[in-house]
Write a protein that holds these residues in place. Structure first.
Motif: not given
Ligand code: ATP
Ligand code: MG
Length: 319
Positions: A13, A17, A44-45, A54
Motif C-alpha cells: 500500500y 505496508v 482481505s487484501s 485492487y
Molecule cells: N487500504 C489500505 N491501505 C493501507 N494499508 C492497508 C490497507 N488495507 C489493509 N492494510 C494493511 O495491510 C495489512 C493486511 O490487512 P488485511 O486487511 O488484508 O488483513 P486481514 O488478514 O484481512 O485481517 P483481518 O483478519 O483483521 O480482517 C494490515 O497491516 C493492514 O493494516
C-alpha cells in the motif's frame, strides 16, 4: 485445472505496508478453499485483488486460465463475491431481490425462475418468502445474500467470513448449504474465516497465512503432518490448574508452543516420547495432581497456533 493460481503476489500500500509478500497459492477447481490467518495477515487484501477490486503491486494471478490483470472484465463475469456486510435490498421482497439479481446478470427469465427456485430450496428460504426481508435474522439475510449471488452461477464464489456472528446451529446449517453448492453446481468456493472449526469441517484445502505469506497449504491431513507425533496433552482436574501449569510447561526447554484446551494443557514439543518422560517425571516429582498425560494427534487449532504464534518465519509450503 486450477481455478486460481497466484505467483509471487505482492501488494504494497501507499503507506508502505506490505500486505502480501510474494504469496503463492493454488486453488483447485470445484473445491472449498479456506484462507486462515491472524488479523492483518493479508486475507482481505488478497480477496480484493482476486475479485479485481485492487491491483497487485507485482506478481500475477491466473484465474480459470486467464491473467486477471489483463482480462478483469471477463473475470468479473465468472465470479461472485459476498462481502462481510449484507448487500440485500431490504425494501424488496426475497423474490424481488433474487429476480433483480438475475436481471442484473441478464439471466433469461425462464432459466432464472428455475435457478431461483432451486436456490431457495438449497438455502432453505421458502418459509421466509411471505415475510419482509427487513424482519429476517442476520443469518437468514446472509443466506439470501449468498443465494442471490449464486443466481448467475459463478464459477468461483468468494466469501469473506460467511458465518461471522452466527450461532452454532446457523453456522452448521450454512456449512451444509455451501457443501451442496459445491456438489450440485461444481462451484469453487474461496472463503476466509477466523473459525478453525469451519475450515476443519468444510474445506478441501486450507491455507494458513501470516504477514502476507502462505505458511502452510494443504488438506487438513497434510497440515497435521507438520506437527504429527509431536504433541503432548496433560489433563488437569480443572481449567484453573491447567492455566496455572501452562505457564511452567511452556517455559520448558523442549516446548515449541503451548495452549489450554478445557482442563488440558497441550504442548507442541520437539520429541514427544522424550518430552513425555520428562514432563511425567516433573509432574510426579512436584506432586502435581493431574488426571492423564498422553501423546495426541494435533487439531487444526494446534497446527494454526504452531504456525502463526512463532515469531520466526517457518516458511515454505512443502507439506
Ligand atoms: N487500504 C489500505 N491501505 C493501507 N494499508 C492497508 C490497507 N488495507 C489493509 N492494510 C494493511 O495491510 C495489512 C493486511 O490487512 P488485511 O486487511 O488484508 O488483513 P486481514 O488478514 O484481512 O485481517 P483481518 O483478519 O483483521 O480482517 C494490515 O497491516 C493492514 O493494516
Ligand atoms: Mg480482513
Amino acid at each position: 485445472m486450477l481455478a486460481i493460481e497466484t505467483h509471487e503476489l505482492v501488494k504494497q500500500y501507499k503507506n508502505g505496508v506490505r500486505a502480501l509478500d510474494n504469496l503463492n497459492l493454488e486453488v483447485n477447481k470445484g473445491e472449498i478453499f479456506s484462507l486462515l490467518g491472524p488479523n492483518g495477515a493479508g486475507k482481505s487484501s488478497l480477496i480484493n485483488i482476486l475479485t479485481t477490486f485492487y491491483k497487485p503491486t507485482s506478481g500475477n494471478v491466473t484465474m480459470l486460465g486467464k491473467d486477471i490483470c489483463k482480462e478483469p472484465a471477463w473475470v468479473r463475469t465468472q465470479i461472485a463475491c459476498v462481502a462481510q456486510h449484507i448487500s440485500i435490498d431490504e425494501h424488496l421482497s426475497l423474490m424481488e431481490n433474487m429476480t433483480f439479481q438475475s436481471r442484473l446478470y441478464k439471466v433469461e427469465p425462464k432459466v432464472a425462475k428455475i435457478r431461483i427456485n432451486s436456490l431457495i430450496d438449497i438455502f432453505e428460504l421458502s418459509r421466509y418468502l411471505k415475510y419482509p426481508t427487513a424482519s429476517y435474522s442476520g443469518g437468514v439475510k446472509r443466506r439470501l445474500d449468498i443465494a442471490m449471488n449464486m443466481v448467475s452461477i459463478p464459477k468461483i464464489l468468494f466469501l469473506d467470513e460467511p458465518t461471522v456472528g452466527m450461532d452454532v446451529m446457523s453456522r452448521k446449517a450454512m456449512w451444509e448449504m455451501l457443501l451442496k453448492i459445491r456438489d450440485e453446481y461444481g462451484t469453487t468456493i474461496f472463503l476466509t474465516t477466523h473459525y478453525l472449526e469451519e475450515a476443519d469441517r468444510l474445506s478441501d484445502t486450507i491455507c494458513i497465512m501470516k504477514n502476507g505469506k502462505e505458511v502452510a497449504q494443504g488438506t487438513l491431513e497434510s497440515l497435521r503432518g507438520y506437527i504429527r507425533q509431536n504433541m503432548l496433552c496433560i489433563v488437569f482436574p480443572n481449567t484453573r490448574e491447567a492455566k496455572k501449569y501452562k505457564g511452567i510447561l511452556e517455559n520448558m526447554e523442549f516446548t515449541k508452543f503451548a495452549g489450554v484446551r478445557g482442563n488440558s494443557v497441550v504442548l507442541g514439543v520437539e520429541d514427544s516420547r522424550n518430552s513425555f518422560t520428562i514432563v511425567n517425571k516433573w509432574l510426579l516429582e512436584h506432586h502435581v495432581a493431574f488426571d492423564a498425560i498422553e501423546i495426541v494427534e494435533p487439531s487444526l487449532e494446534d497446527v494454526f497456533l504452531a504456525l502463526t504464534s512463532s515469531e520466526e518465519n517457518r516458511g515454505g509450503r512443502g507439506l
